[in-house]
Scaffold this motif. Structure first.
Motif, PDB file in Angstrom:
ATOM      1  N   ALA A 206      27.397  -3.620  11.135  1.00 24.63           N
ATOM      2  CA  ALA A 206      27.759  -2.274  11.574  1.00 24.63           C
ATOM      3  C   ALA A 206      26.731  -1.721  12.557  1.00 24.63           C
ATOM      4  CB  ALA A 206      27.898  -1.348  10.370  1.00 24.63           C
ATOM      5  N   ALA A 207      25.460  -2.032  12.304  1.00 26.44           N
ATOM      6  CA  ALA A 207      24.415  -1.582  13.227  1.00 26.44           C
ATOM      7  C   ALA A 207      24.598  -2.225  14.601  1.00 26.44           C
ATOM      8  CB  ALA A 207      23.037  -1.907  12.658  1.00 26.44           C
ATOM      9  N   LEU A 208      25.005  -3.497  14.621  1.00 27.22           N
ATOM     10  CA  LEU A 208      25.265  -4.162  15.900  1.00 27.22           C
ATOM     11  C   LEU A 208      26.481  -3.561  16.600  1.00 27.22           C
ATOM     12  CD1 LEU A 208      24.572  -7.910  15.016  1.00 27.22           C
ATOM     13  CD2 LEU A 208      23.199  -6.420  16.462  1.00 27.22           C
ATOM     14  N   ASP A 209      27.520  -3.204  15.809  1.00 28.66           N
ATOM     15  CA  ASP A 209      28.686  -2.565  16.417  1.00 28.66           C
ATOM     16  C   ASP A 209      28.308  -1.226  17.047  1.00 28.66           C
ATOM     17  OD1 ASP A 209      30.397  -4.616  15.735  1.00 28.66           O
ATOM     18  OD2 ASP A 209      30.950  -3.734  13.806  1.00 28.66           O
ATOM     19  N   ALA A 210      27.503  -0.453  16.308  1.00 28.07           N
ATOM     20  CA  ALA A 210      27.056   0.829  16.851  1.00 28.07           C
ATOM     21  C   ALA A 210      26.194   0.636  18.094  1.00 28.07           C
ATOM     22  CB  ALA A 210      26.278   1.601  15.782  1.00 28.07           C
ATOM     23  N   LYS A 211      25.379  -0.415  18.062  1.00 26.04           N
ATOM     24  CA  LYS A 211      24.527  -0.685  19.216  1.00 26.04           C
ATOM     25  C   LYS A 211      25.378  -1.110  20.424  1.00 26.04           C
ATOM     26  CE  LYS A 211      20.542  -2.319  18.355  1.00 26.04           C
ATOM     27  NZ  LYS A 211      19.399  -3.185  17.986  1.00 26.04           N
ATOM     28  N   GLU A 212      26.435  -1.871  20.174  1.00 26.58           N
ATOM     29  CA  GLU A 212      27.306  -2.284  21.288  1.00 26.58           C
ATOM     30  C   GLU A 212      28.030  -1.084  21.886  1.00 26.58           C
ATOM     31  OE1 GLU A 212      30.778  -5.581  22.297  1.00 26.58           O
ATOM     32  OE2 GLU A 212      30.130  -5.260  20.226  1.00 26.58           O
ATOM     33  N   ILE A 213      28.462  -0.161  21.018  1.00 21.92           N
ATOM     34  CA  ILE A 213      29.108   1.057  21.521  1.00 21.92           C
ATOM     35  C   ILE A 213      28.125   1.864  22.357  1.00 21.92           C
ATOM     36  CG2 ILE A 213      30.129   3.259  20.829  1.00 21.92           C
ATOM     37  CD1 ILE A 213      31.305   1.832  18.397  1.00 21.92           C
ATOM     38  N   ALA A 214      26.894   1.971  21.842  1.00 20.61           N
ATOM     39  CA  ALA A 214      25.873   2.709  22.586  1.00 20.61           C
ATOM     40  C   ALA A 214      25.576   2.041  23.922  1.00 20.61           C
ATOM     41  CB  ALA A 214      24.601   2.820  21.738  1.00 20.61           C
ATOM     42  N   TYR A 215      25.572   0.716  23.935  1.00 17.72           N
ATOM     43  CA  TYR A 215      25.328  -0.006  25.193  1.00 17.72           C
ATOM     44  C   TYR A 215      26.425   0.269  26.206  1.00 17.72           C
ATOM     45  CZ  TYR A 215      25.297  -3.946  28.439  1.00 17.72           C
ATOM     46  OH  TYR A 215      25.330  -4.712  29.567  1.00 17.72           O
ATOM     47  N   HIS A 217      28.175   2.815  26.461  1.00 15.15           N
ATOM     48  CA  HIS A 217      28.088   4.194  26.939  1.00 15.15           C
ATOM     49  C   HIS A 217      26.779   4.458  27.675  1.00 15.15           C
ATOM     50  CE1 HIS A 217      31.429   4.699  24.096  1.00 15.15           C
ATOM     51  NE2 HIS A 217      31.728   5.787  24.785  1.00 15.15           N
ATOM     52  N   GLY A 218      26.004   3.405  27.908  1.00 17.97           N
ATOM     53  CA  GLY A 218      24.820   3.548  28.740  1.00 17.97           C
ATOM     54  C   GLY A 218      23.630   4.161  28.060  1.00 17.97           C
ATOM     55  N   ASP A 219      23.498   3.991  26.738  1.00 18.07           N
ATOM     56  CA  ASP A 219      22.311   4.506  26.069  1.00 18.07           C
ATOM     57  C   ASP A 219      21.071   3.794  26.622  1.00 18.07           C
ATOM     58  OD1 ASP A 219      20.178   4.229  23.778  1.00 18.07           O
ATOM     59  OD2 ASP A 219      21.391   5.963  23.257  1.00 18.07           O
ATOM     60  N   PRO A 220      20.101   4.536  27.157  1.00 16.99           N
ATOM     61  CA  PRO A 220      18.972   3.885  27.846  1.00 16.99           C
ATOM     62  C   PRO A 220      18.213   2.900  26.976  1.00 16.99           C
ATOM     63  CG  PRO A 220      19.013   6.242  28.313  1.00 16.99           C
ATOM     64  CD  PRO A 220      20.027   5.999  27.244  1.00 16.99           C
ATOM     65  N   ARG A 221      17.988   3.253  25.730  1.00 11.04           N
ATOM     66  CA  ARG A 221      17.206   2.352  24.866  1.00 11.04           C
ATOM     67  C   ARG A 221      17.958   1.058  24.595  1.00 11.04           C
ATOM     68  NH1 ARG A 221      14.809   6.566  20.289  1.00 11.04           N
ATOM     69  NH2 ARG A 221      13.664   7.897  21.723  1.00 11.04           N
ATOM     70  N   VAL A 222      19.240   1.181  24.318  1.00 13.88           N
ATOM     71  CA  VAL A 222      20.025  -0.012  23.985  1.00 13.88           C
ATOM     72  C   VAL A 222      20.216  -0.886  25.226  1.00 13.88           C
ATOM     73  CG1 VAL A 222      22.206  -0.833  23.043  1.00 13.88           C
ATOM     74  CG2 VAL A 222      21.179   1.237  22.139  1.00 13.88           C
ATOM     75  N   VAL A 223      20.440  -0.268  26.388  1.00 14.51           N
ATOM     76  CA  VAL A 223      20.591  -1.050  27.618  1.00 14.51           C
ATOM     77  C   VAL A 223      19.301  -1.804  27.918  1.00 14.51           C
ATOM     78  CG1 VAL A 223      20.930  -0.905  30.105  1.00 14.51           C
ATOM     79  CG2 VAL A 223      22.365   0.441  28.585  1.00 14.51           C
ATOM     80  N   ALA A 224      18.163  -1.121  27.796  1.00 12.89           N
ATOM     81  CA  ALA A 224      16.874  -1.785  28.035  1.00 12.89           C
ATOM     82  C   ALA A 224      16.651  -2.915  27.041  1.00 12.89           C
ATOM     83  CB  ALA A 224      15.738  -0.762  27.947  1.00 12.89           C
ATOM     84  N   SER A 245       8.502  -5.789  31.342  1.00 13.23           N
ATOM     85  CA  SER A 245       8.914  -4.496  30.790  1.00 13.23           C
ATOM     86  C   SER A 245      10.157  -4.051  31.539  1.00 13.23           C
ATOM     87  CB  SER A 245       7.802  -3.454  30.929  1.00 13.23           C
ATOM     88  OG  SER A 245       7.515  -3.206  32.299  1.00 13.23           O
ATOM     89  N   VAL A 246      11.074  -3.432  30.790  1.00 10.82           N
ATOM     90  CA  VAL A 246      12.367  -3.036  31.347  1.00 10.82           C
ATOM     91  C   VAL A 246      12.549  -1.531  31.135  1.00 10.82           C
ATOM     92  CG1 VAL A 246      14.857  -3.382  31.239  1.00 10.82           C
ATOM     93  CG2 VAL A 246      13.323  -5.314  30.862  1.00 10.82           C
ATOM     94  N   ASP A 247      12.980  -0.832  32.174  1.00 10.56           N
ATOM     95  CA  ASP A 247      13.200   0.613  32.096  1.00 10.56           C
ATOM     96  C   ASP A 247      14.549   0.917  32.731  1.00 10.56           C
ATOM     97  OD1 ASP A 247      12.979   3.315  31.807  1.00 10.56           O
ATOM     98  OD2 ASP A 247      11.572   3.597  33.460  1.00 10.56           O
TER      99      ASP A 247
END
Length: 797
Positions: A206-215, A217-224, A245-247
């Protein structure tokens, strides 16, 4: 001829043997010695020839091994150089994309399920068997006493066999009972362990699913984090540091990569290894210094293009518009002799333009220059360049912007970022209104509270409790939880969530009876509410935020309950009460604190104490076949749950060992209550707004000066038409004084078996509808001011 002496001569090396015969012993021994000496000389010559041949073979083998070793080392050196020259093209081969799905767990519970092995009973003795039949001789058949004696002996053997069989069957049954009891214990432990394993696996996925949704939607932390993983999985030669390092800048949809590349001294230079046969040594040949410099420059350029290619290809969600790559090298500067860091390659390119390239056919350095890249003139000497785009550039802009007063959104984002790991900020309603730039309220209203929530929603923030969804108002001292749902726009909660959140408040009210919420208690509450929230992951995030608020401020657990109870009939209130009793009894013990909390919940649900006292034994007897008796964790004394007359008493330490029946009972009750509360709150939210203050529907009207004059000369009583009956007595008492301290108000509520927050909410909701203003005004110090002038008073009879 006959011989008197004989000697056998043996030589193991030559594998020879001869028998010598003679009549003289002395002569025979002399002949044997001569024969052995001759054989030994022959053996010595053979050994010398073999040694010479072996030495020649060893020399040849050493030369061949040296030549072979030199060839292998040359091949390895050539391959290392080839790898450096093909850094870019090697990444163009098809590689599986980096997805969140590949990190999900699909493993099964490793422990096998226990099996009950029952021991079978042997067959009973057969009277017709040969061993139990008398063996009669002719004499026995003729003489009856002898026949009867043998028949009696056979019957005795059969009777003894039956007795032995009965004892054996009884022993087997007793053993089967013990085995079955052991199996039940092992199976219960196995089920508990399997459920914990599956919950952990589900939480991970479920945490991975939430992280994929966040990705997506362009969540900066998850994209990085995703881009970091892409670069980490890329395979490079061993001399690459693979540090970066990725920003991700969400507002510009731009990724900035600062990549540490190998220094000039670390690249391979060996091109050939030769073996000298005469000296038996190896000679190494390196590429020229010019070729090394050319190779190093090519390596840096290809690494830059390769990293951008991997990042753009892995962006399946399309969250990147451009990529800025800065290649940094840390090494010893030939000019200063000191360890320095220098940027040697920099490129900023739009993703669409880069993906249009055919990298398999380009000349890397020409392609790099045409794309607008900046490259060091002397990379081997750490001749630095200025990067095209860096994170520090944006940080400098942000630092300059900080000189101006930050907007409320920036301040709120800072508060959320600085909160604990839950990502929830706790603010008083008055402070939150000031933060967003709204005027302070002289009194709380549902409309102004709804406006506050809608304003925050527009900037992506959610609020718990949600005044817009619940139709409640925020008082100045009320604390609310402000948070974001990763990868989601801010929306109002679902009906299922409204029911779950209402039940969560009541559960916290009971679970915090001992002054704190135990982690295991909170986990049990969450597990029971989880099925109702499975449809939308955002609801789970909301419930986490509300749980954090209740842990931060347990006094909020009773707020808003009275608004719900007004829409519940008696039967549905009792169902809610049953769910709370099941939670309190989960650990097998109802403490005095929990009994008081149940009583407070009953008061909030407007149930008489007699009904609440009947619900406890009725609920337990109806749902729990087995009753757990355990010592209370808290030092306060409590009342253990009585066992049913026909039930067995088990001895579990706590609700960590809840049996399946008990969990099923709690889950069943919880799911039904969540639906009840969801329906009630949906009706409340969708109900038409109350009438305007100018046209009250109640018989109560505003007080006039004439009324005040009459009140001064005659004893008066106030009219509370439309206010629920249970609040009349306390409302009448409150109106006898102008102000009440917080402690006096709480004591009065307790004497009337009511919750202070519930009284304020119920009375003010009635007054707002009937009188056009609040009757009870909360002051900053917690005291209560009574606007009794709003009420009509009539003379006492």
């Amino acid at each position: 001829m006959r011989y008197y002496y004989r000697i056998t001569v043996i030589h193991k090396g030559l594998n020879r043997q001869r028998v010598l015969k003679g009549n003289s012993k002395t002569e025979l021994e002399y002949r044997a010695q001569l024969l052995l000496a001759d054989w030994e000389e022959t053996w010595k010559k053979r050994c010398e020839v073999a040694a010479k041949r072996k030495a020649i073979a060893d020399r040849r083998a050493a030369i061949e091994a040296g030549i072979e070793d030199a060839e292998e080392r040359t091949t390895e050196a050539q391959q290392a150089l080839a790898n450096c020259r093909s850094i870019l093209t090697s990444s163009l081969r098809h590689q599986p994309p980096v997805t969140f799905e590949q990190f999900k767990r699909a493993d099964k519970f490793p422990e096998p399920e226990p099996v009950f092995k029952q021991r079978l009973s042997p067959p009973p003795p057969n009277a017709a068997a040969e061993e139990f039949s008398p063996k009669l001789s002719l004499l026995d058949k003729i003489i009856p006493p002898l026949r009867r004696k043998k028949e009696a002996a056979a019957q005795a053997r059969f009777a003894s066999a039956q007795t032995e069989y009965s004892a054996k069957v009884a022993a087997i049954k007793a053993e089967n009972i013990r085995t079955h009891e052991s199996y039940l214990r092992q199976h219960a432990v196995w089920i508990s362990s399997k459920k914990a394993f599956e919950q952990q696996r589900a939480a991970h996925n479920a945490a991975l699913d939430a992280k994929e949704i966040a990705y997506r939607h362009g969540d900066p932390r998850v994209v990085a984090e995703h881009c970091d993983l892409v670069l980490t999985r890329s395979e490079y030669p061993d001399f690459f540091p693979k540090e970066f390092s990725v920003d991700y800048r969400q507002d510009m949809r731009m990724l900035i990569v600062d990549y540490t590349l190998p220094d000039f001294a670390s690249i391979p230079r060996l091109s050939e290894v030769r073996f000298q046969k005469t000296k038996k040594t190896f000679t190494e040949k390196n590429i020229t210094e010019t070729d090394a410099q050319r190779l190093y420059a090519e390596l840096l350029v290809q690494s830059c293009l390769r990293s951008i290619h991997e990042l753009c290809s892995a962006d399946r969600a399309g969250v990147l518009d451009s990529v800025a790559f800065n290649g940094w090298v840390r090494g010893v500067s030939p000019a200063t002799g000191r360890l320095e860091s220098a940027c040697l390659a920099s490129l900023h390119i739009q993703k669409s333009a880069f993906l249009a390239l055919n990298l398999a056919q380009v000349a890397p350095r020409i392609c790099f220059d045409e794309l607008g890249g900046v490259f060091s003139t002397k990379p081997h000497q750490l001749s630095s360049i200025r990067p095209i785009v860096t994170s520090e550039d944006f940080d400098a802009e942000a630092e300059a912007a900080q000189r101006q007063p930050p907007s409320y959104a920036e301040q709120l984002a800072s508060l959320v970022d600085k909160s604990d790991a839950s990502g929830v900020a706790f603010l008083k309603a008055a402070d939150l209104r000031t933060l967003v730039g709204l005027a302070p309220e002289t009194r709380a209203s549902a409309q102004s509270s709804r406006e506050l929530v809608e304003l925050l929603n527009a900037d992506g923030y959610c609020v718990e409790p949600d005044a817009a969804a619940l139709g409640i108002s925020y008082k100045a001292r009320d604390e609310v939880a402000v948070f974001k749902v990763p990868g989601r726009i801010a929306t109002h909660p679902s009906a299922a969530y409204l029911g779950s959140s209402a039940l969560l408040q009541l559960m916290h009210l009971v679970a915090s009876a001992d002054g704190t919420i135990d982690p295991a208690e909170e986990k049990l509450i969450r597990d029971q509410l989880a099925p109702a929230l499975a449809a939308d992951p955002a609801d789970s995030v909301r419930l986490n935020a509300l749980s954090a608020l209740l842990r931060h401020n347990p006094a909020q657990a009773g707020a808003g309950i009275n608004k719900i109870t007004r829409r519940l009939d008696t039967e549905r209130r009792e169902k809610v009460m049953r769910a709370l009793v099941l939670l309190a009894a989960a650990d097998g013990l109802i403490t005095d604190g929990e009994k008081k909390a149940i009583a407070r919940a009953a008061a909030a649900l407007e149930l008489p104490e007699s009904v609440a006292e009947k619900i406890i034994p009725w609920t337990l007897a109806d749902d729990f076949v087995e009753t757990t008796i355990a010592a209370a964790d808290a030092p306060s004394t409590g009342e253990t749950i009585p066992a049913q007359p026909t039930s067995k008493i088990s001895s579990h330490a706590s609700y960590f060992a809840l049996d399946a029946d008990r969990i099923a009972a709690i889950t069943r009750e919880t799911s039904e209550v969540v639906k009840i509360l969801a329906d009630v709150l949906s009706e409340e939210t969708n109900s038409p707004p109350p009438p305007a203050a100018s046209t009250p529907t109640s018989n109560v009207t505003r007080q006039t000066p004439e009324n005040n004059q009459s009140q001064s000369t005659n004893p008066m009583r106030f009219s509370f038409d439309g206010l629920p009956q249970q609040y009349h007595a306390m409302a009448s008492t409150l109106c006898k004084r102008r102000t009440w301290t917080a402690s006096d108000f709480a004591n009065l509520a307790r004497d009337n078996h009511l919750l202070p927050n519930g009284v304020i909410e119920a009375v003010n909701a009635w007054a707002d509808e009937a009188l056009g203003d609040f009757l009870l005004v909360e002051n900053e110090d917690g005291s209560i001011t009574i606007n009794s002038h709003l009420l009509v008073s009539t003379p006492k009879e």
